[in-house]
Scaffold this motif. Structure first.
Motif, PDB file in Angstrom:
ATOM      1  N   GLY A 185       0.795  -1.220   0.000  1.00 32.74           N
ATOM      2  CA  GLY A 185       0.000   0.000   0.000  1.00 32.74           C
ATOM      3  C   GLY A 185       0.827   1.269   0.000  1.00 32.74           C
ATOM      4  N   TYR A 186       2.144   1.125  -0.088  1.00 34.81           N
ATOM      5  CA  TYR A 186       3.037   2.285  -0.119  1.00 34.81           C
ATOM      6  C   TYR A 186       3.962   2.195  -1.331  1.00 34.81           C
ATOM      7  N   PHE A 187       4.408   3.340  -1.788  1.00 32.13           N
ATOM      8  CA  PHE A 187       5.380   3.376  -2.880  1.00 32.13           C
ATOM      9  C   PHE A 187       6.746   2.960  -2.345  1.00 32.13           C
ATOM     10  N   GLN A 188       7.493   2.251  -3.172  1.00 31.61           N
ATOM     11  CA  GLN A 188       8.825   1.785  -2.807  1.00 31.61           C
ATOM     12  C   GLN A 188       9.888   2.688  -3.425  1.00 31.61           C
ATOM     13  N   PRO A 189      10.999   2.935  -2.721  1.00 30.00           N
ATOM     14  CA  PRO A 189      12.083   3.753  -3.269  1.00 30.00           C
ATOM     15  C   PRO A 189      13.049   2.924  -4.092  1.00 30.00           C
TER      16      PRO A 189
ATOM     17  N   ARG B 156      21.551  -9.584  -8.529  1.00 29.78           N
ATOM     18  CA  ARG B 156      20.673  -8.771  -7.679  1.00 29.78           C
ATOM     19  C   ARG B 156      19.607  -8.077  -8.516  1.00 29.78           C
ATOM     20  N   ILE B 157      19.999  -7.563  -9.690  1.00 29.47           N
ATOM     21  CA  ILE B 157      19.038  -6.892 -10.571  1.00 29.47           C
ATOM     22  C   ILE B 157      17.993  -7.883 -11.087  1.00 29.47           C
ATOM     23  N   LYS B 158      18.437  -9.090 -11.450  1.00 30.72           N
ATOM     24  CA  LYS B 158      17.489 -10.109 -11.924  1.00 30.72           C
ATOM     25  C   LYS B 158      16.480 -10.461 -10.832  1.00 30.72           C
ATOM     26  N   ASP B 159      16.962 -10.593  -9.589  1.00 27.97           N
ATOM     27  CA  ASP B 159      16.062 -10.911  -8.479  1.00 27.97           C
ATOM     28  C   ASP B 159      15.065  -9.775  -8.250  1.00 27.97           C
ATOM     29  N   ASP B 160      15.548  -8.524  -8.323  1.00 24.44           N
ATOM     30  CA  ASP B 160      14.664  -7.377  -8.127  1.00 24.44           C
ATOM     31  C   ASP B 160      13.634  -7.285  -9.249  1.00 24.44           C
ATOM     32  N   LEU B 161      14.061  -7.551 -10.475  1.00 27.88           N
ATOM     33  CA  LEU B 161      13.120  -7.534 -11.603  1.00 27.88           C
ATOM     34  C   LEU B 161      12.017  -8.574 -11.418  1.00 27.88           C
ATOM     35  N   LYS B 162      12.406  -9.763 -11.006  1.00 29.60           N
ATOM     36  CA  LYS B 162      11.430 -10.827 -10.788  1.00 29.60           C
ATOM     37  C   LYS B 162      10.459 -10.440  -9.683  1.00 29.60           C
ATOM     38  N   ARG B 163      10.992  -9.889  -8.582  1.00 29.84           N
ATOM     39  CA  ARG B 163      10.134  -9.485  -7.460  1.00 29.84           C
ATOM     40  C   ARG B 163       9.172  -8.383  -7.859  1.00 29.84           C
TER      41      ARG B 163
ATOM     42  N   ALA C 224      14.210   1.636 -14.881  1.00 31.28           N
ATOM     43  CA  ALA C 224      15.575   1.244 -14.509  1.00 31.28           C
ATOM     44  C   ALA C 224      15.930   1.651 -13.091  1.00 31.28           C
ATOM     45  N   GLU C 225      15.424   2.793 -12.631  1.00 25.09           N
ATOM     46  CA  GLU C 225      15.824   3.273 -11.310  1.00 25.09           C
ATOM     47  C   GLU C 225      15.274   2.413 -10.175  1.00 25.09           C
ATOM     48  N   LEU C 226      14.258   1.588 -10.456  1.00 21.48           N
ATOM     49  CA  LEU C 226      13.717   0.712  -9.428  1.00 21.48           C
ATOM     50  C   LEU C 226      14.569  -0.527  -9.210  1.00 21.48           C
ATOM     51  N   VAL C 227      15.579  -0.738 -10.041  1.00 23.96           N
ATOM     52  CA  VAL C 227      16.485  -1.870  -9.856  1.00 23.96           C
ATOM     53  C   VAL C 227      17.940  -1.423  -9.754  1.00 23.96           C
ATOM     54  N   THR C 228      18.177  -0.111  -9.749  1.00 26.39           N
ATOM     55  CA  THR C 228      19.542   0.409  -9.619  1.00 26.39           C
ATOM     56  C   THR C 228      19.626   1.325  -8.413  1.00 26.39           C
ATOM     57  N   ALA C 229      20.635   1.120  -7.595  1.00 25.73           N
ATOM     58  CA  ALA C 229      20.825   1.934  -6.401  1.00 25.73           C
ATOM     59  C   ALA C 229      21.528   3.239  -6.755  1.00 25.73           C
TER      60      ALA C 229
ATOM     61  N   GLN D  22       7.724   8.914 -13.550  1.00 30.00           N
ATOM     62  CA  GLN D  22       7.426   7.684 -14.285  1.00 30.00           C
ATOM     63  C   GLN D  22       7.546   6.454 -13.384  1.00 30.00           C
ATOM     64  N   ALA D  23       8.590   6.421 -12.533  1.00 27.60           N
ATOM     65  CA  ALA D  23       8.777   5.277 -11.633  1.00 27.60           C
ATOM     66  C   ALA D  23       7.691   5.232 -10.567  1.00 27.60           C
ATOM     67  N   MET D  24       7.200   6.381 -10.154  1.00 26.57           N
ATOM     68  CA  MET D  24       6.101   6.416  -9.186  1.00 26.57           C
ATOM     69  C   MET D  24       4.799   5.947  -9.840  1.00 26.57           C
ATOM     70  N   LEU D  25       4.521   6.455 -11.028  1.00 23.76           N
ATOM     71  CA  LEU D  25       3.274   6.098 -11.707  1.00 23.76           C
ATOM     72  C   LEU D  25       3.240   4.609 -12.063  1.00 23.76           C
ATOM     73  N   TRP D  26       4.397   4.013 -12.310  1.00 24.92           N
ATOM     74  CA  TRP D  26       4.460   2.589 -12.618  1.00 24.92           C
ATOM     75  C   TRP D  26       3.934   1.755 -11.454  1.00 24.92           C
ATOM     76  N   GLN D  27       4.075   2.250 -10.236  1.00 21.35           N
ATOM     77  CA  GLN D  27       3.650   1.519  -9.045  1.00 21.35           C
ATOM     78  C   GLN D  27       2.196   1.782  -8.657  1.00 21.35           C
ATOM     79  N   VAL D  28       1.556   2.734  -9.330  1.00 19.85           N
ATOM     80  CA  VAL D  28       0.195   3.140  -8.961  1.00 19.85           C
ATOM     81  C   VAL D  28      -0.796   1.976  -8.915  1.00 19.85           C
ATOM     82  N   PRO D  29      -0.846   1.078  -9.916  1.00 23.74           N
ATOM     83  CA  PRO D  29      -1.828  -0.010  -9.852  1.00 23.74           C
ATOM     84  C   PRO D  29      -1.715  -0.856  -8.587  1.00 23.74           C
ATOM     85  N   ARG D  30      -0.492  -1.158  -8.168  1.00 22.22           N
ATOM     86  CA  ARG D  30      -0.298  -1.965  -6.962  1.00 22.22           C
ATOM     87  C   ARG D  30      -0.800  -1.240  -5.718  1.00 22.22           C
TER      88      ARG D  30
END
Length: 228
Positions: free
Chosen positions: A65-69, A99-106, A120-125, A137-145
């Motif tokens: 229910g919250y946006f992820q950084p 680590r990126i592959k695991d984050d993409l899958k999650r 890209a920024e959701l899988v890169t520190a 764009q990264a925030m809006l991508w998470q909106v449906p969840r």
């Protein structure tokens, strides 16, 4: 010879007083007078006045229910303000690629209704590991969840995100961005707190279930939410 020692001692004392006492006190005083909120760490409080973080430091959010950084390599578990750093792993690093592959899958599993590619920024520190912002764009991508977890229409969550976009500094520096913590707090103010996740079970209990022949039910671990 004594005169040389005397000059060295006097120079040292004057330098210590100027740079070790006068300068820090003057700068601290000016900072407190001109922008005290920034000087004191840009601390963010909730509606109850409790400190929930800093506008300048990212923190982990796992509740859907919250946006992820962005991911963080600061400290052993990430998001450690006392250990700000990047991973220093290059693009050919297998550890980084895994680590990126695991984050993409999650992310794909947690956001099944997101049709666009994972930003890209959701899988890169970030270099600091504590970047508190995401692109719109990264925030809006998470909106449906977020909307699904809260039982609210995506349009209302999208409108909140779009109203929280910070434009370029002075109109030319940086890119439009959104502060993740501030948006999550705004979510709680407008729509109430997100439903709490069940606590993680002890590893010993899970192992006993496996031995007994029953498959354990997957449990999502929850860390601190923005509002206590």
């Amino acid at each position: 010879m004594r005169s040389v020692y005397g000059i060295a001692v006097r120079t040292t004392i004057v330098t210590l007083v100027l740079t070790g006492l006068i300068y820090p006190f003057v700068m601290t005083g000016l900072a407190q007078a001109l922008f005290p909120w920034r000087a004191n760490g840009s601390v963010v409080t909730d509606d109850m006045g409790q400190v929930v973080g800093s506008e300048l430091i990212a923190q982990r959010f796992i509740n859907p229910g919250y946006f992820q950084p962005r991911p963080s390599a600061a400290g052993e578990k990430g998001y450690d303000a006392a250990a700000s750093s990047g991973s220093n792993l290059g693009p050919t690093s297998k550890k980084l690629q895994d680590r990126i592959k695991d984050d993409l899958k999650r992310l794909k599993e947690e956001n099944p209704d997101a049709t666009a590619p994972v930003p890209a920024e959701l899988v890169t520190a970030s270099a600091s590991g504590l970047d508190p912002h995401l692109s719109p764009q990264a925030m809006l991508w998470q909106v449906p969840r977020v909307a699904k977890a809260r039982g609210i229409s995506s349009d209302r969550i999208k409108a909140l995100v779009e109203s929280s976009v910070e434009e370029r500094t002075f109109g030319i520096l940086g890119e439009p961005r959104v502060n993740v913590l501030l948006v999550n707090l705004a979510l709680d103010r407008q729509f109430g707190k997100a439903s709490q996740l069940p606590p993680a079970r002890e590893k010993k209990e899970a192992k006993e279930e496996v031995k007994a022949g029953s498959a354990p039910t997957p449990v999502t671990i929850q860390t601190s939410s923005p509002v206590k």
